[in-house]
Design a protein around this motif. Structure first.
Motif, PDB file in Angstrom:
ATOM      1  N   UNK A  93       1.009  -1.304   0.016  1.00 50.74           N
ATOM      2  CA  UNK A  93      -0.052  -0.099   0.096  1.00 50.74           C
ATOM      3  C   UNK A  93       0.872   1.361   0.112  1.00 50.74           C
ATOM      4  N   UNK A  94       1.833   1.320   0.553  1.00 44.51           N
ATOM      5  CA  UNK A  94       2.861   2.334   0.901  1.00 44.51           C
ATOM      6  C   UNK A  94       3.374   2.801  -0.496  1.00 44.51           C
ATOM      7  N   UNK A  95       3.546   1.770  -1.338  1.00 41.90           N
ATOM      8  CA  UNK A  95       4.414   2.035  -2.596  1.00 41.90           C
ATOM      9  C   UNK A  95       3.129   2.504  -3.401  1.00 41.90           C
ATOM     10  N   UNK A  96       1.948   1.946  -3.426  1.00 37.95           N
ATOM     11  CA  UNK A  96       0.966   2.599  -4.470  1.00 37.95           C
ATOM     12  C   UNK A  96       0.720   4.190  -3.779  1.00 37.95           C
ATOM     13  N   UNK A  97       0.838   4.417  -2.621  1.00 37.57           N
ATOM     14  CA  UNK A  97       0.478   5.630  -2.263  1.00 37.57           C
ATOM     15  C   UNK A  97       1.670   6.471  -2.956  1.00 37.57           C
ATOM     16  N   UNK A  98       2.817   6.269  -2.854  1.00 38.33           N
ATOM     17  CA  UNK A  98       3.935   7.049  -3.292  1.00 38.33           C
ATOM     18  C   UNK A  98       3.701   7.238  -4.757  1.00 38.33           C
ATOM     19  N   UNK A  99       3.446   5.982  -5.518  1.00 36.43           N
ATOM     20  CA  UNK A  99       3.271   5.926  -6.959  1.00 36.43           C
ATOM     21  C   UNK A  99       2.341   7.058  -7.407  1.00 36.43           C
ATOM     22  N   UNK A 100       1.274   7.094  -6.651  1.00 40.17           N
ATOM     23  CA  UNK A 100       0.051   7.929  -7.236  1.00 40.17           C
ATOM     24  C   UNK A 100       0.571   9.407  -6.865  1.00 40.17           C
ATOM     25  N   UNK A 101       1.321   9.773  -5.752  1.00 38.01           N
ATOM     26  CA  UNK A 101       1.689  10.936  -5.545  1.00 38.01           C
ATOM     27  C   UNK A 101       2.655  11.334  -6.823  1.00 38.01           C
ATOM     28  N   UNK A 102       3.505  10.646  -7.297  1.00 37.60           N
ATOM     29  CA  UNK A 102       4.593  10.790  -8.261  1.00 37.60           C
ATOM     30  C   UNK A 102       3.598  11.078  -9.439  1.00 37.60           C
ATOM     31  N   UNK A 103       2.392  10.199  -9.629  1.00 36.94           N
ATOM     32  CA  UNK A 103       1.595  10.283 -10.992  1.00 36.94           C
ATOM     33  C   UNK A 103       0.865  11.862 -10.624  1.00 36.94           C
ATOM     34  N   UNK A 104       0.602  12.297  -9.660  1.00 41.39           N
ATOM     35  CA  UNK A 104      -0.231  13.619  -9.554  1.00 41.39           C
ATOM     36  C   UNK A 104       1.021  14.786  -9.948  1.00 41.39           C
ATOM     37  N   UNK A 105       2.019  14.505  -9.551  1.00 44.69           N
ATOM     38  CA  UNK A 105       3.181  15.513  -9.924  1.00 44.69           C
ATOM     39  C   UNK A 105       3.391  15.551 -11.566  1.00 44.69           C
TER      40      UNK A 105
END
Length: 390
Positions: A93-105
């Motif tokens: 889950x942590x990895x996906x949260x970080x991935x979505x943050x990267x995608x938002x950027x």
């Protein structure tokens, strides 16, 4: 082919690579069925994306002004490609949260900069008044590709889960050579500091010509964002089977594409001011009917997508006309941030009210209150003005 026509053609090709159709019908289902995540984790990833999008808008808009439009757009494509490539590789889950943050950027890197580049290149080589028409047609191309890729994703996922995401990464990566073929806009941004960008943003968005326009736009943006968050439980709640959602989303993309293509015609025949004013009766009647006859929510979802496809380029045209070249991307990103903040804030409280009074009643009440606020604002402040006021 003339240089201007070639540039516009390349812009349409680039818009095609921005499609998220391969992800849209399978992204959340993948997290549920393949990663075993519950709605709480999925909600966390979507919330992280939304909040990151809000906080990234100003810095990425400044980056678009400082580094140049084309370089910033290329960075956005690289990030999106990386996100799609990693989507089926990571597991926690942590990895996906970080991935979505990267995608938002990556998403925010394109939001203001793409509009700024198009407006400036049209000002140089054609006519900035053509912005809404060209932007609308570019959106049409992206939406048509999304419709086709959404249906294709449903087929690919039956072969292997990673295939839609590999296809999405490939499509995004294809934007890089297209971007390299696009011309560089000759705007002097070397002396622009972050303080300059923020000062330009504050001066522009608080001017009479934009201040109330942003508020008016935010009212409808928040309402449409809430509907989008609940559209799947809404349409399944009136009998649309889950298996048909892929086809439904393809249909939504096609409707959006046709609507975006009509943006230029609407701007010419109806005018920007009257187009925004018509939102009040059209949206009010549509959402009121949802409360009376819930099955109407299906055509209302299609109607709202059509409205969004038309309003987005008109809104960008209106803001571009009132922004200076230096700091333009920062201003556009600032407006996007304000709208995202309105939508995110509305979604934070929407779920609780929907649980209490029922989803369809909530949508009807939200629509009526939003339209009442927009109508009062129009009467008191005239938020959309034909003349330039700075």
């Amino acid at each position: 082919m003339s240089t201007t026509r070639r540039t516009i053609f390349l812009y349409y090709l680039y818009q095609a690579t921005l499609s998220n159709g391969f992800y849209l019908p399978v992204g959340i289902i993948f997290l549920q069925q393949q990663r075993g995540f519950g709605l709480d984790i999925i909600g966390l990833t979507q919330g992280a994306f939304g909040l990151a999008l809000v906080f990234a808008e100003i810095p990425t808009g400044y980056l678009g002004d400082r580094l140049g439009r084309r370089s910033t757009l290329a960075l956005s494509s690289v990030i999106t490609t990386l996100v799609m490539a990693l989507y089926t590789v990571i597991t926690t889950p942590t990895a996906y949260v970080l991935l979505y943050i990267l995608w938002a950027i990556g998403w925010s890197l394109e939001s203001g900069t793409g509009s700024a580049w198009l407006y400036e290149i049209l000002s140089e080589r054609l006519d900035s008044d053509e912005f809404a028409r060209v932007r609308g047609r570019g959106s049409t191309v992206s939406l048509l590709v999304s419709a086709i890729s959404a249906v294709t994703a449903g087929v690919l996922v039956t072969v292997a889960w990673p295939l839609p995401f590999v296809a999405g990464a490939t499509l995004s990566a294809a934007g890089l050579p297209v971007l390299m073929a696009l011309p560089i806009v000759t705007v002097d941004t070397r002396r622009l500091t972050l303080v300059d960008g923020l000062r330009t943003l504050l001066t522009t968005v608080t001017a009479p010509g934009l201040r109330w326009f942003i508020v008016y736009s935010a009212i409808f943006y928040a309402l449409f964002d809430v509907l989008r968050a609940f559209e799947q439980p809404a349409v399944t709640g009136v009998g649309v089977p889950v298996a048909a959602l892929g086809v439904l989303y393809a249909g939504l993309k096609l409707v959006s594409a046709c609507s975006a293509a009509a943006t230029g015609w609407l701007a010419d025949r109806v005018g920007v001011s009257d187009s925004f004013r018509l939102l009040i009766p059209v949206v009010g009647i549509a959402f009121l009917l949802v409360g009376v006859l819930p099955v109407v929510v299906v055509p209302v979802v299609f109607l709202v997508r059509a409205i969004q496809s038309i309003v987005q380029p008109l809104r960008a045209q209106y803001v571009n006309d009132r922004a200076d070249d230096m700091g333009r991307a920062t201003v556009l990103s600032g407006v996007s941030m304000a709208l995202s903040l309105a939508g995110g804030g509305a979604n934070l409280v929407a779920g609780q009210f929907a649980e209490r009074i029922g989803l369809f009643s909530f949508l009807a009440v939200s629509g009526c209150l939003s339209v009442a606020a927009a109508g009062l604002l129009w009467i008191r402040m005239t938020p959309v003005r034909n003349e330039f006021v700075r």
